[in-house]
Every structure is written in C-alpha cells, then in structure tokens.
Design an enzyme around this catalytic site. Structure first.
Site, PDB file in Angstrom:
ATOM      1  N   ARG A  15      44.809  27.814  45.115  1.00 28.09           N
ATOM      2  CA  ARG A  15      43.751  28.809  45.398  1.00 28.09           C
ATOM      3  C   ARG A  15      43.293  29.487  44.107  1.00 28.09           C
ATOM      4  O   ARG A  15      42.252  29.156  43.554  1.00 28.09           O
ATOM      5  CB  ARG A  15      44.273  29.816  46.440  1.00 28.09           C
ATOM      6  CG  ARG A  15      43.208  30.676  47.074  1.00 28.09           C
ATOM      7  CD  ARG A  15      42.754  31.853  46.231  1.00 28.09           C
ATOM      8  NE  ARG A  15      43.834  32.744  45.834  1.00 28.09           N
ATOM      9  CZ  ARG A  15      43.679  33.721  44.937  1.00 28.09           C
ATOM     10  NH1 ARG A  15      42.516  33.943  44.378  1.00 28.09           N
ATOM     11  NH2 ARG A  15      44.716  34.465  44.578  1.00 28.09           N
ATOM     12  N   HIS A  57      51.670  39.974  40.585  1.00 30.56           N
ATOM     13  CA  HIS A  57      50.698  38.902  40.313  1.00 30.56           C
ATOM     14  C   HIS A  57      50.101  39.168  38.925  1.00 30.56           C
ATOM     15  O   HIS A  57      49.279  40.064  38.762  1.00 30.56           O
ATOM     16  CB  HIS A  57      49.645  38.960  41.425  1.00 30.56           C
ATOM     17  CG  HIS A  57      48.519  37.980  41.342  1.00 30.56           C
ATOM     18  ND1 HIS A  57      48.317  36.980  42.284  1.00 30.56           N
ATOM     19  CD2 HIS A  57      47.474  37.849  40.480  1.00 30.56           C
ATOM     20  CE1 HIS A  57      47.224  36.291  42.000  1.00 30.56           C
ATOM     21  NE2 HIS A  57      46.684  36.808  40.903  1.00 30.56           N
ATOM     22  N   HIS A  80      48.115  37.898  35.465  1.00 25.39           N
ATOM     23  CA  HIS A  80      47.305  36.928  34.705  1.00 25.39           C
ATOM     24  C   HIS A  80      47.706  37.032  33.237  1.00 25.39           C
ATOM     25  O   HIS A  80      48.183  38.070  32.781  1.00 25.39           O
ATOM     26  CB  HIS A  80      45.813  37.199  34.943  1.00 25.39           C
ATOM     27  CG  HIS A  80      45.358  36.693  36.288  1.00 25.39           C
ATOM     28  ND1 HIS A  80      44.790  35.452  36.462  1.00 25.39           N
ATOM     29  CD2 HIS A  80      45.430  37.239  37.526  1.00 25.39           C
ATOM     30  CE1 HIS A  80      44.519  35.277  37.762  1.00 25.39           C
ATOM     31  NE2 HIS A  80      44.902  36.337  38.421  1.00 25.39           N
ATOM     32  N   CYS A 129      39.858  34.865  38.335  1.00 26.72           N
ATOM     33  CA  CYS A 129      38.857  35.217  39.346  1.00 26.72           C
ATOM     34  C   CYS A 129      37.469  35.041  38.738  1.00 26.72           C
ATOM     35  O   CYS A 129      37.192  35.549  37.656  1.00 26.72           O
ATOM     36  CB  CYS A 129      39.084  36.659  39.784  1.00 26.72           C
ATOM     37  SG  CYS A 129      37.809  37.226  40.917  1.00 26.72           S
ATOM     38  N   ASN A 149      46.729  32.495  35.777  1.00 25.67           N
ATOM     39  CA  ASN A 149      47.962  33.172  36.196  1.00 25.67           C
ATOM     40  C   ASN A 149      49.100  32.781  35.264  1.00 25.67           C
ATOM     41  O   ASN A 149      49.059  31.740  34.617  1.00 25.67           O
ATOM     42  CB  ASN A 149      48.351  32.728  37.614  1.00 25.67           C
ATOM     43  CG  ASN A 149      47.342  33.139  38.644  1.00 25.67           C
ATOM     44  OD1 ASN A 149      46.396  32.410  38.924  1.00 25.67           O
ATOM     45  ND2 ASN A 149      47.520  34.305  39.208  1.00 25.67           N
TER      46      ASN A 149
HETATM   47  P1  HMG Z   1      27.589  38.548  50.790  1.00 24.05           P
HETATM   48  O1  HMG Z   1      26.551  37.684  50.175  1.00 24.05           O
HETATM   49  O2  HMG Z   1      27.467  40.018  50.689  1.00 24.05           O
HETATM   50  O3  HMG Z   1      27.896  38.152  52.293  1.00 24.05           O
HETATM   51  O4  HMG Z   1      28.984  38.091  50.159  1.00 24.05           O
HETATM   52  P2  HMG Z   1      27.025  38.186  53.571  1.00 24.05           P
HETATM   53  O5  HMG Z   1      27.854  38.784  54.644  1.00 24.05           O
HETATM   54  O6  HMG Z   1      25.660  38.741  53.298  1.00 24.05           O
HETATM   55  O7  HMG Z   1      26.871  36.630  53.858  1.00 24.05           O
HETATM   56  C1  HMG Z   1      26.187  35.764  52.977  1.00 24.05           C
HETATM   57  C2  HMG Z   1      26.416  34.338  53.428  1.00 24.05           C
HETATM   58  O8  HMG Z   1      27.785  33.986  53.233  1.00 24.05           O
HETATM   59  C3  HMG Z   1      26.104  34.128  54.905  1.00 24.05           C
HETATM   60  O9  HMG Z   1      25.694  32.786  55.036  1.00 24.05           O
HETATM   61  C4  HMG Z   1      27.469  34.277  55.540  1.00 24.05           C
HETATM   62  O10 HMG Z   1      27.595  33.605  56.765  1.00 24.05           O
HETATM   63  C5  HMG Z   1      28.360  33.626  54.500  1.00 24.05           C
HETATM   64  P3  HMG Z   1      24.146  32.408  55.185  1.00 24.05           P
HETATM   65  O11 HMG Z   1      23.694  33.130  56.406  1.00 24.05           O
HETATM   66  O12 HMG Z   1      23.470  32.922  53.923  1.00 24.05           O
HETATM   67  O13 HMG Z   1      24.161  30.917  55.291  1.00 24.05           O
HETATM   68  N1  HMG Z   1      29.730  34.099  54.538  1.00 24.05           N
HETATM   69  C6  HMG Z   1      30.801  33.302  54.586  1.00 24.05           C
HETATM   70  N2  HMG Z   1      30.908  31.956  54.626  1.00 24.05           N
HETATM   71  C7  HMG Z   1      32.158  31.469  54.692  1.00 24.05           C
HETATM   72  N3  HMG Z   1      33.279  32.214  54.706  1.00 24.05           N
HETATM   73  C8  HMG Z   1      33.200  33.558  54.660  1.00 24.05           C
HETATM   74  C9  HMG Z   1      31.906  34.149  54.596  1.00 24.05           C
HETATM   75  N4  HMG Z   1      31.483  35.415  54.550  1.00 24.05           N
HETATM   76  C10 HMG Z   1      30.150  35.381  54.521  1.00 24.05           C
HETATM   77  N5  HMG Z   1      34.300  34.302  54.682  1.00 24.05           N
HETATM   78  C11 HMG Z   1      31.338  37.704  50.485  1.00 24.05           C
HETATM   79  C12 HMG Z   1      30.201  38.689  50.583  1.00 24.05           C
HETATM   80  C13 HMG Z   1      32.620  38.470  50.737  1.00 24.05           C
HETATM   81  C14 HMG Z   1      31.147  36.610  51.520  1.00 24.05           C
HETATM   82  C15 HMG Z   1      31.323  37.074  49.083  1.00 24.05           C
HETATM   83  O14 HMG Z   1      31.277  38.095  48.133  1.00 24.05           O
HETATM   84  C16 HMG Z   1      32.536  36.235  48.817  1.00 24.05           C
HETATM   85  O15 HMG Z   1      32.727  35.175  49.394  1.00 24.05           O
HETATM   86  N6  HMG Z   1      33.410  36.680  47.872  1.00 24.05           N
HETATM   87  C17 HMG Z   1      34.651  35.996  47.592  1.00 24.05           C
HETATM   88  C18 HMG Z   1      34.990  36.149  46.164  1.00 24.05           C
HETATM   89  C19 HMG Z   1      36.284  35.424  45.823  1.00 24.05           C
HETATM   90  O16 HMG Z   1      36.683  34.473  46.471  1.00 24.05           O
HETATM   91  N7  HMG Z   1      36.951  35.879  44.750  1.00 24.05           N
HETATM   92  C20 HMG Z   1      38.179  35.283  44.320  1.00 24.05           C
HETATM   93  C21 HMG Z   1      39.347  35.619  45.195  1.00 24.05           C
HETATM   94  S1  HMG Z   1      40.050  37.202  44.854  1.00 24.05           S
HETATM   95  C22 HMG Z   1      41.002  36.940  43.450  1.00 24.05           C
HETATM   96  O17 HMG Z   1      40.968  35.906  42.845  1.00 24.05           O
HETATM   97  C23 HMG Z   1      41.931  38.047  43.026  1.00 24.05           C
HETATM   98  C24 HMG Z   1      43.410  37.760  43.343  1.00 24.05           C
HETATM   99  O18 HMG Z   1      43.844  36.564  42.741  1.00 24.05           O
HETATM  100  C25 HMG Z   1      44.270  38.911  42.800  1.00 24.05           C
HETATM  101  C26 HMG Z   1      43.925  39.250  41.343  1.00 24.05           C
HETATM  102  O19 HMG Z   1      44.219  38.446  40.462  1.00 24.05           O
HETATM  103  O20 HMG Z   1      43.312  40.305  41.169  1.00 24.05           O
HETATM  104  C27 HMG Z   1      43.642  37.659  44.843  1.00 24.05           C
HETATM  105 MG    MG Z   2      44.494  36.358  40.680  1.00 23.75          MG
END
Ligand code: HMG
Ligand code: MG
Length: 301
Positions: free
Chosen positions: A17, A208, A210, A241, A250
């Site tokens: 992931r 966690h 990095h 991220c 990481n």
């Molecule tokens: P948005 O554009 O504000 O969302 O994004 P929305 O609600 O307006 O929806 C836009 C489109 O996305 C729509 O589709 C939704 O259906 C779809 P459309 O109508 O345009 O075809 N959608 C989704 N599709 C699939 N799965 C979903 C989903 N939600 C909405 N769950 C949103 C908001 C949260 C979706 C977006 O910002 C997003 O996906 N962000 C994810 C970012 C991410 O994955 N970051 C990395 C993970 S976190 C990380 O790495 C940190 C961690 O490791 C710890 C650390 O190190 O800090 C955990």
């Molecule tokens: Mg991370």
C-alpha cells in the site's frame, strides 16, 4: 543498567500500500499479488494490502477490489485503507474484515490528502468507525503528520494526542502514528510515544516512520525505549504519500528486522525470504532499493 527491550516485536508490512501508492508506472495486479504472497511466506502476519481511495487521486490503487479478493487468508491480518464512506461501501463488498482509516493532525495536509479539514474528516469517520466496530471489524486509525507537516511545520504533541484521544474514545483497535515526512528525531519520537503509551494503555500502539533524513531506524529504537512493540515498515524501503511533498519511503522492513533480530528481539520474519519478495517487485519500480541490508547483500565491500 540495561536497555528496555521487548522479547517480541510485530511488524505491520505496508509495502503493497504505502510502498506502491506513489509509484509512477502502474504495477500490474499480478505482480502486486505475487509480492503480497511472498511477504506472507517471509512471515509477515499483519499487512496493508491496498487502499480504497479515488483512482483519480491515486491511480496505482485502482485494483484494490481484485487484490483483496485474491489475497485474504486466515493466518494474516489483511488490512485495507480508506478515508471515506464511499471507500467503506467498496470494502463492504469484499470479505476483508480489517480497515484502516486515515487522517492528518494538520488541516492543511488533510486538505491536500483527503480534500477535507481534519474536523470534516473526523465527522465522517466517527460514525464509520462505530458501524465497523458493531459489525466486528478490526479498526486501525492512521494518524498522519503527527510530528511535522510539509505545509504547517512543527505539530504540537498535544494536538496529536487530542486527535488520538478521539479515535480511542471511538474504540479503535489500533493507532498507527506517523512521521509522514520523516522529520522527527529520536528525542521527539521518544517523547511523543511515551506520552501516547501512557495516555492510551488499552490500544495497540504502532509507530510509522518515513526515512527522509535516514533517522527512521533511530526513531524505531527510540520508540522501543518508550515501550512501543509494533512498527509499520515497507519491504525495500518503498513508499511515501503522493500528497506529502519531499517525503521518502518508509523505514525498510529488512533494516528493522535486521536490527531487532541482532538485538535478540523476535520478529518472526525470515530475512532471506523477505528479500525474495523485494526482488519480485524491484524490476517494476521507478526507483532503486536503497535499504542498507539490501545494498550490503548486493554490493558487499
Ligand atoms: P474528492 O475529489 O473531494 O472526492 O476527493 P469526491 O467525494 O468529490 O469524489 C470525487 C470522485 O472520487 C467521485 O467520482 C467519487 O465517487 C470518487 P466521480 O463521480 O468523479 O466519478 N471517490 C472514490 N472512488 C473510489 N474510492 C473512494 C472514493 N471516494 C470518492 N474511496 C478523496 C476526496 C478522499 C476521494 C480523495 O482525496 C482521495 O482519494 N484521497 C486519498 C489520498 C491517499 O490515498 N493518500 C495516501 C494514503 S494516506 C498515507 O499515505 C499516509 C499514511 O501512510 C501515514 C503517513 O505516513 O502519514 C497512512
Ligand atoms: Mg506513510
């Protein structure tokens, strides 16, 4: 005087992931699955398989449902990430029973990562967590920017503790507290994790780190001294991220396992088999494998 060390440490492998989410070229679902199977063969018992996020934001994770359908097993805690209701609906169509939600202490980071303020995210997540718990799911809360934010700078310990408290009150099973951009130093890691350990004795507490400044392993050691015995890490040191500019991968699982095992701490992980897992994904990556353990194996003096 002797070091305060646990006999056993749990590694939560985040390579499939966190490790892959930021890769430029799409890595085929078949390669991802082979990577996951090899990690399990190496002894990984808790694993972030993938994330259910918007494929427009993170195209690499578009195959989440297919990964889950083929990679669940009884012996491993197979975890999937999601930040919202839409993701939960997708997860509920699978047999996966462990979900990680994620949110940043920093509002600005959370806006960049999830397009919501931290408060807006919590408003969405708290009922989601309650629903998951009532259905018997394992719930992990990933707390980003717990030390520093790429946009806001230093984060106050009390702000991280307050956000963690909201999750603990919501009865999550685990807190995974992250140095998202790899800026913490061991004194900060020791201080925050000591306070978290003391404040939340009833929850699984995971660190966690990095490795942006090559201090992640020292932070692991500092967190160990604070009583932490669970660490997220990524085989090959992959990761980062997409919405945290400047963040490196990481801490590498092989470097953590090497250090811990040499200190007599059992991780249950076979290093040679772990490197076999890294070799599966390596030809498909846009970056090299820079972990110390891997480098020394391939370029010994
Ligand atoms: P948005 O554009 O504000 O969302 O994004 P929305 O609600 O307006 O929806 C836009 C489109 O996305 C729509 O589709 C939704 O259906 C779809 P459309 O109508 O345009 O075809 N959608 C989704 N599709 C699939 N799965 C979903 C989903 N939600 C909405 N769950 C949103 C908001 C949260 C979706 C977006 O910002 C997003 O996906 N962000 C994810 C970012 C991410 O994955 N970051 C990395 C993970 S976190 C990380 O790495 C940190 C961690 O490791 C710890 C650390 O190190 O800090 C955990
Ligand atoms: Mg991370």
């Amino acid at each position: 005087m002797s070091l305060q060390l646990p006999k056993k440490v749990t590694i939560i492998e985040v390579g499939p992931r966190d490790g892959l989410q930021n890769e430029k070229n799409f890595i085929s679902t078949a390669v991802k699955k082979e990577f996951i199977f090899a990690l399990k063969k190496a002894g990984i018992k808790e694993l972030e398989l993938t994330s259910f996020v918007s494929p427009k934001w993170v195209p690499q994770m578009i195959d989440a449902a297919e990964i889950v359908s083929d990679c669940l097993d009884e012996q491993t805690r197979n975890i999937v990430l999601t930040p919202n209701q839409k993701g939960i609906e997708r997860v509920s169509m699978t047999d996966c029973k462990a979900v990680a939600v994620f949110v940043g202490v920093s509002n600005t980071f959370n806006k960049h990562n999830i397009n919501k303020t931290t408060t807006e995210s919590m408003k969405e997540l708290l009922p989601i967590i309650s629903g998951l718990k009532s259905k018997g799911y394992f719930v992990r809360a990933c707390i980003s920017t717990a030390f520093y934010c790429p946009y806001e700078g230093k984060i106050l310990e009390e702000d991280t503790l307050a956000l963690c408290r909201e999750f603990v009150d919501a009865e999550v099973d685990e807190l995974s507290v992250a140095d998202t951009i790899g800026m913490a130093v061991p004194s900060e890691a020791f201080s925050l994790f000591s306070k978290l350990k003391q404040a939340f004795p009833g929850v699984l507490l995971t660190a966690h780190f990095h490795d942006t400044r090559k201090l992640a392993l020292t932070n692991v050691f500092a967190a160990l001294q604070a009583g932490v015995d669970r660490f997220d890490s990524s085989a090959g040191g992959l990761g980062g991220c997409p919405f945290a500019p400047g963040a490196a991968g990481n801490v590498a699982t092989e470097d953590v396992v090497y250090m811990l095992e040499r200190m007599g701490i059992d991780t249950g992980i076979d290093l040679e088999k772990l490197i076999e897992a890294v070799e599966i994904v390596k030809p498909h990556l846009s970056r090299s494998i820079e972990s110390t353990y891997y480098q020394l194996q391939h370029h010994p003096n």
